[in-house]
Scaffold this active site. Structure first.
Site, PDB file in Angstrom:
ATOM      1  N   LYS A  64      46.427  24.384  36.574  1.00 10.18           N
ATOM      2  CA  LYS A  64      45.602  23.067  36.669  1.00 10.18           C
ATOM      3  C   LYS A  64      46.439  22.102  36.800  1.00 10.18           C
ATOM      4  O   LYS A  64      46.396  21.104  37.688  1.00 10.18           O
ATOM      5  CB  LYS A  64      44.857  22.955  35.525  1.00 10.18           C
ATOM      6  CG  LYS A  64      43.476  23.983  35.508  1.00 10.18           C
ATOM      7  CD  LYS A  64      42.700  23.770  36.593  1.00 10.18           C
ATOM      8  CE  LYS A  64      41.391  24.788  36.648  1.00 10.18           C
ATOM      9  NZ  LYS A  64      41.116  25.649  37.651  1.00 10.18           N
ATOM     10  N   LYS A 108      42.031  39.758  45.590  1.00  9.20           N
ATOM     11  CA  LYS A 108      40.599  40.434  45.181  1.00  9.20           C
ATOM     12  C   LYS A 108      39.686  38.917  45.746  1.00  9.20           C
ATOM     13  O   LYS A 108      40.146  37.906  46.300  1.00  9.20           O
ATOM     14  CB  LYS A 108      40.300  40.296  43.545  1.00  9.20           C
ATOM     15  CG  LYS A 108      40.830  39.081  43.053  1.00  9.20           C
ATOM     16  CD  LYS A 108      40.351  39.084  41.693  1.00  9.20           C
ATOM     17  CE  LYS A 108      40.318  37.667  40.764  1.00  9.20           C
ATOM     18  NZ  LYS A 108      39.473  37.654  39.461  1.00  9.20           N
ATOM     19  N   LYS A 136      36.009  33.012  43.946  1.00  7.96           N
ATOM     20  CA  LYS A 136      35.310  31.713  44.087  1.00  7.96           C
ATOM     21  C   LYS A 136      36.088  30.563  44.870  1.00  7.96           C
ATOM     22  O   LYS A 136      35.701  29.951  45.869  1.00  7.96           O
ATOM     23  CB  LYS A 136      34.901  31.175  43.063  1.00  7.96           C
ATOM     24  CG  LYS A 136      33.256  31.323  42.631  1.00  7.96           C
ATOM     25  CD  LYS A 136      32.891  30.692  41.331  1.00  7.96           C
ATOM     26  CE  LYS A 136      31.675  31.213  40.966  1.00  7.96           C
ATOM     27  NZ  LYS A 136      31.260  30.468  39.551  1.00  7.96           N
TER      28      LYS A 136
END
Ligand code: TRP
Length: 334
Positions: A111, A194, A197
């Site tokens: 982050k 994969k 989101k």
């Protein structure tokens, strides 16, 4: 009965990866465990969603959970911010969490790189809040993906540390629950890893037929095999993986054979794949829309789930307070 707990942040929509990788297994667990499933709306605040969209985000995940088959008669389904006990445990666990170990967490470091302008303290203590979610119910098993394993390790560290620090065995150590052979990894449609989101490669449970078709037809492939039994590039193997998940064995076998004898037409495979995905997800989409609108039903579900969650949370918190040494002037029986 062992206690199972898992949660998902209220950002975006659930996709096929969430459904086949996680939800389908939650649904199976409902019969054999004491299950708590919740929506982590406080965790989603780290990225500062607009207040006008915040509630809709929670409601979306709730409707998608229920439409997928989570059963409010079997599991406690609730929203994190409705259970204030979590936050009391959070502040107490913060006192035994150290800056250094939090800064070393991979998700925090990611982050910091991704959003250098918003490195708030909530991000730093994200794993402490997650540990509180888990420990407040003294959960034994936490079904989560690989990306959450480090957070779960932190929950174990904090459970152990609390028990030792206060010399009271309040918390069991929660274990990651993985489904062994049942764990399905759903690939994205972009030939890479994969479905996720944030990767922008997803098919969502709420997508309509046309959107699904479009996404599948656009999936990355190659120019096709030129020699019999050629090795498969990842992009094509991903399509077969998806086909394996949603289609009949005969379809998979048919396309596999045509791949191996070089007669495959990817267009036909994609058409079949889109059709079979639609057959699985469109009924869920219809239920999502119905449930999303049904304010009364949602209130009932959340009321029942919150009552169960708060009862369990309060029982834990009572022991926690005693261990820490709180004694209220206001409550003689505390
Ligand atoms: N951190 C999890 C995620 O991003 C969501 C989450 C929050 C969670 N609290 C939890 C998952 C407790 C399992 C248990 O996916």
């Amino acid at each position: 009965m062992e206690i199972v707990l898992s949660g998902i942040r209220s950002t975006g929509h659930l996709h096929l990866g969430n459904y086949y990788g996680a939800l389908r297994n939650y649904i199976k667990m409902q019969d054999n465990y004491n299950c708590f499933f919740f929506i982590a709306d406080l965790h989603s605040l780290t990225t500062h969603p607009h207040p006008d969209d915040f509630h809709a985000g929670v409601r979306t995940i709730l409707a998608e959970y229920l439409a997928s088959g989570l059963d409010p008669e079997k599991s406690a389904i609730f929203v994190q911010s409705d259970v204030p006990e979590i936050l009391e445990l959070y502040i107490l666990l913060n006192m035994i969490s150290y800056k250094g170990e939090l800064e070393r967490t991979t998700s925090f470091k990611d982050k910091v790189r991704q959003q250098p302008d918003n490195i708030n303290a909530g991000l730093l203590t994200y794993p402490v809040l997650m540990a509180s979610d888990i420990l407040i119910h003294r959960a034994n098993l936490v079904p989560v993906g690989k990306d959450q394993e480090q957070h779960l390790e932190m929950a174990r560290v904090l459970a152990r540390r609390f028990n030792t620090f206060y010399n009271s065995p309040v918390f069991p150590e929660p274990k990651a629950f993985n489904f062994g052979d049942d764990l399905v990894k759903v690939p994205g449609l972009d030939g890479s890893g994969k479905m996720g989101k944030s990767e922008g490669n997803g098919i969502y449970l709420c997508d309509d037929e046309q959107t699904i078709r479009k996404k599948v037809m656009k999936a990355v492939t190659d120019s096709g095999p030129t020699e019999p039994n050629s090795p498969m590039p990842d992009s094509v193997a991903n399509l077969f993986t998806l086909l394996n998940i949603v289609s009949k064995k005969e379809s998979v076998a048919h396309f596999m054979e045509s791949y191996n004898n070089c007669t495959i037409r990817y267009g036909d495979l994609k058409k079949q794949l889109a059709e079979d995905i639609c057959a699985q997800t469109l009924p869920i989409k219809a239920r999502i829309e119905e449930i999303y609108k049904d304010e009364d039903y949602l209130r009932k579900v959340v009321k029942r789930g919150t009552d169960l969650a708060r009862e369990s949370a309060n029982a834990t918190l009572k022991e926690v307070r005693k261990a820490v040494g709180f004694r209220s002037f206001l409550n003689s029986d505390d």
